[in-house]
Design a protein around this motif. Structure first.
Motif: not given
Length: 361
Positions: A28, A48, A51, A193, A197, A201, A205
């Motif tokens: 990550v 960000k 994450m 991730i 999420t 994102v 990922a």
């Protein structure tokens, strides 16, 4: 079973736990500038924060496994601990500094309001994740394949001493091992991730995990095969290596299907089996010597090498401590993962109004 062998197994379990859990933390951190890149400054900041939010409740707890592995090595195998820090001093120092810088990045990133402040701490997180992900692979490649050790006489009696330099550790096999752990942790982190999420994102990922995972699988197969050959083609190690390969491939297949939970289980098991295979290749030694067989640190009392374990009394006390506290550590960590099990999206991030203006100020 000899207590030295018991503690070899316990230390292997601690390192397996560390790599399985801290591995996705490193991934990550390294992916922060890649998956954190959004449409504009405000979207980038939200991505960000999402994450970092996925590992925020866990990263410091995951490092407990490293501290415990180091402490257990000191308590159970003082000769192994001393020789390891003698020969790997600069490499381990770099890892320690990187982990400190990374921790500072997590703690201080949100304490400033300027874009430059956040960029600097983002860089600290990326570098602090990259170096350990690379250097742990280099270190374990050297531990398993062997290093130049020699028996020396001191005023305190016989001991084992490292006879190489930092550049001795940076051999082709070790560097490939570093690349292997680096790519594996990137894949592990990207899938984590995707698991934790939702929205863009998650999609990005999952896509990246599929690409990096292919490279990770290729490098892992080459390096683990090479390592098995170097260490004598032990059947148990080959079987566990095969399980690692199957787990990683299964994880990538589930990732492609959008089943992030099973995909994460696949990379988790791949890491578990890969590290387990390394310890099987290593056993019964703890640090082979390429220079003098008598200097090989081993768990065998009457073997041809140098017996590395502490006294039975010390090992007995440590066994009682481990039986009491290891379940407690596993229990509270499992609880934290259960409490913070839900997915995060950019809509969960507090208001970041003003980010655009501060970027251009």
């Amino acid at each position: 079973m000899d207590l030295a062998v018991v503690w070899f197994i316990l230390i292997a379990v601690l390192w397996i736990g560390y790599f399985c859990l801290e591995g996705f933390d490193f991934g990550v951190g390294m992916l922060l500038p890649i998956l954190g890149k959004g449409k504009d400054a405000e979207d980038t900041e939200r991505r960000k924060r999402v994450m970092l939010g996925t590992i925020g409740p866990h990263w410091d707890g995951n490092e407990v496994w490293l501290l415990t592995a180091g402490g257990a090595t000191f308590a159970a195998f003082r000769e192994w601990y001393a020789t390891l820090f003698d020969g790997f001093y600069l490499a381990l120092l770099l890892v320690l500094v990187a982990l400190i810088v990374r921790a500072l990045g997590f703690e201080y990133r949100g304490k400033g309001s300027s874009a430059q402040w956040r960029r600097n701490w983002d860089l600290a997180i990326v570098i602090g994740s990259f170096l350990p992900a690379l250097l742990w692979g280099v270190a374990f490649a050297n531990i398993v394949a062997g290093t130049p050790l020699e028996v020396v006489e001191t005023t305190l009696g016989s001991g084992v001493e490292f006879q190489g330099t930092l550049f001795t550790l940076l051999n082709p096999h070790a560097l490939l091992g570093g690349l292997c752990t680096l790519l594996l942790f990137l894949t592990h982190g990207a899938i984590f991730i995707a698991l934790k999420t939702d929205g863009d994102v998650r999609h990005d990922a999952r896509t990246l995990a599929g690409k990096v995972g292919i490279a990770s699988a290729a490098v892992a197969v080459v390096w683990l095969t090479w390592t098995n050959i170097i260490t004598g083609n032990k059947i148990a190690a080959w079987v566990v290596t095969l399980l690692a390969a199957v787990s990683l491939v299964a994880g990538l297949v589930f990732n492609r299907m959008g089943r992030e939970g099973f995909a994460f289980l696949g990379t988790f098991l791949a890491t578990l089996f890969a590290v387990g295979a390394l310890f099987l290749m290593l056993f019964p030694d703890v640090m082979p010597s390429t220079l003098d067989p008598a200097a090989t640190l081993t768990t065998l009392r009457d073997g041809p090498g140098f017996y590395a374990a502490n006294s039975d009394h010390t090992l007995g006390i440590m066994t009682v401590v481990a039986l009491v506290f290891t379940p407690i550590v596993i229990g509270y960590q499992a609880w934290t993962y259960w409490v913070f099990r839900r997915r995060l999206t950019t809509s969960h991030i507090p208001d970041v109004a003003g980010v655009r203006e501060r970027v251009h100020s």
